[in-house]
Design a protein around this motif. Sequence first.
Motif, PDB file in Angstrom:
ATOM      1  N   ILE A 159      60.889-103.789  19.085  1.00 58.01           N
ATOM      2  CA  ILE A 159      61.067-103.257  20.435  1.00 58.01           C
ATOM      3  C   ILE A 159      62.401-102.536  20.588  1.00 58.01           C
ATOM      4  CG2 ILE A 159      61.095-103.848  22.897  1.00 58.01           C
ATOM      5  CD1 ILE A 159      59.762-106.516  22.052  1.00 58.01           C
ATOM      6  N   PRO A 163      63.227 -98.262  17.756  1.00 59.07           N
ATOM      7  CA  PRO A 163      63.537 -97.043  18.530  1.00 59.07           C
ATOM      8  C   PRO A 163      64.941 -96.490  18.270  1.00 59.07           C
ATOM      9  CG  PRO A 163      62.435 -98.652  19.925  1.00 59.07           C
ATOM     10  CD  PRO A 163      62.754 -99.352  18.632  1.00 59.07           C
ATOM     11  N   TYR A 239      53.937 -98.106  16.230  1.00 59.57           N
ATOM     12  CA  TYR A 239      53.925 -97.785  17.657  1.00 59.57           C
ATOM     13  C   TYR A 239      55.304 -97.360  18.132  1.00 59.57           C
ATOM     14  CZ  TYR A 239      53.697 -98.706  22.710  1.00 59.57           C
ATOM     15  OH  TYR A 239      53.784 -98.605  24.074  1.00 59.57           O
ATOM     16  N   PHE A 240      56.336 -98.147  17.813  1.00 59.45           N
ATOM     17  CA  PHE A 240      57.678 -97.820  18.291  1.00 59.45           C
ATOM     18  C   PHE A 240      58.329 -96.695  17.490  1.00 59.45           C
ATOM     19  CE2 PHE A 240      57.285-102.008  20.321  1.00 59.45           C
ATOM     20  CZ  PHE A 240      57.725-101.676  21.585  1.00 59.45           C
ATOM     21  N   THR A 241      57.758 -96.354  16.349  1.00 58.57           N
ATOM     22  CA  THR A 241      58.264 -95.225  15.575  1.00 58.57           C
ATOM     23  C   THR A 241      57.734 -93.898  16.105  1.00 58.57           C
ATOM     24  OG1 THR A 241      58.482 -96.564  13.560  1.00 58.57           O
ATOM     25  CG2 THR A 241      58.358 -94.175  13.278  1.00 58.57           C
ATOM     26  N   MET A 245      60.039 -93.015  22.958  1.00 61.03           N
ATOM     27  CA  MET A 245      60.687 -94.297  23.219  1.00 61.03           C
ATOM     28  C   MET A 245      60.458 -94.838  24.631  1.00 61.03           C
ATOM     29  SD  MET A 245      64.718 -95.244  23.017  1.00 61.03           S
ATOM     30  CE  MET A 245      65.351 -96.627  23.971  1.00 61.03           C
ATOM     31  N   ALA A 248      56.928 -95.810  25.148  1.00 61.80           N
ATOM     32  CA  ALA A 248      56.578 -96.941  24.284  1.00 61.80           C
ATOM     33  C   ALA A 248      57.055 -98.261  24.870  1.00 61.80           C
ATOM     34  CB  ALA A 248      57.180 -96.728  22.894  1.00 61.80           C
ATOM     35  N   VAL A 249      58.296 -98.304  25.318  1.00 59.56           N
ATOM     36  CA  VAL A 249      58.832 -99.543  25.892  1.00 59.56           C
ATOM     37  C   VAL A 249      58.133 -99.869  27.202  1.00 59.56           C
ATOM     38  CG1 VAL A 249      60.888-100.658  26.823  1.00 59.56           C
ATOM     39  CG2 VAL A 249      61.060 -99.256  24.753  1.00 59.56           C
ATOM     40  N   TYR A 252      54.602-101.133  26.381  1.00 59.26           N
ATOM     41  CA  TYR A 252      54.518-102.309  25.513  1.00 59.26           C
ATOM     42  C   TYR A 252      54.396-103.595  26.326  1.00 59.26           C
ATOM     43  CZ  TYR A 252      56.371-106.272  22.886  1.00 59.26           C
ATOM     44  OH  TYR A 252      56.560-107.524  22.350  1.00 59.26           O
TER      45      TYR A 252
END
Length: 350
Positions: A159, A163, A239-241, A245, A248-249, A252
């Motif tokens: 998480i 990022p 996913y976080f790559t 960002m 994604a956060v 999530y």
Amino acid sequence: MATLSSAPSASVPPRQAPAQSPAAFAVWGSRITLGALALGGILATLLDVSLSMTAQMVGYLIGMVALNLPHGGYEHFENLRHRRISFSLRYLVLYLIFLGGFVGAFFVAPVAALGLAFTTAVVKGGHGGLKVMDALCGTDHLQSAWQRGLAAFVRGGAIMLVPLLAWPGVYVTFSTYMVHIFGATGPLPLATHLPTVQWAVGTVYGLALVAHLVGGLYTGGLSAAWLKDLAETTLLVAYFTFVPMMLAVGLYFPLWYTLRQTARTTAIAADAPAPDRLSLPRTWATMVIGALATFGLMAGLYALVPNPLGGAGLLGGAVAFYTVFVCILALPHIVVGDWLDPARGIWYVP
């Protein structure tokens, strides 16, 4: 410090959710949604298509505020119901003490406090995820304390650490906004030493990732639990790559963390006697009340800090402020709600 525990803990082997149970559907839902987003991010990278920062921030606020905010209050309620009044009062007092201390830390040393806040996010995602694995996915390949610690670090680190490696510009920009909320000035040490920090983080996280997966394979073999862990860990890293960002956060927490914690709670409730189960209206009422109380605390912090938007525009400042706020809530949430209550904390697995 004495724990808050009001009942002895029970130790039983991890269970597996029936394939057709609501909990199993929720776990699969978390995998499918994040998997689809990760594939979309990979495809966008290959096609050199980018998502605007405005769209990312709107997605973040929708995910974190509209979808995820009520769940934190519900976790407290679920932990406190059927407890003695003395336990609940002690819980509340300790929570407020830790909350006030963390707010004070941001005023005294905002950069160090932000580091602690990001560490809290790693702990919350990792430790909470480990409890879901215990309840629903199996952890027979994690046979020692250090293996469980590595599993939590790798899942939680996805998480906040991945990022930093994949989206360093966004990471540094919003981190700067966050410390400026409390009056800090000048660039962050993270910004002035970014290549060194990235190298250190990448090395530590990469070694931990390999050690976790290889160690689990060594102790558990090609078990179903290890294969699920391998697939989910790979999914989180991808996913976080590849997903931008902020989006994604923001997605999530509602689509992975909250959905899977709800699945864990559902699986545990299925084994409880009927009177112990909450009705749907009562569950929703609890989440709404928790959200309202949280908004009250947020308004208080907004009035207290010298620069609520951190020098950013309205949308960017709202993202930075809300991120700091939920991090401030998360530390006492974890310490008081789980670590000082080992018998039945917020991530309870019997």
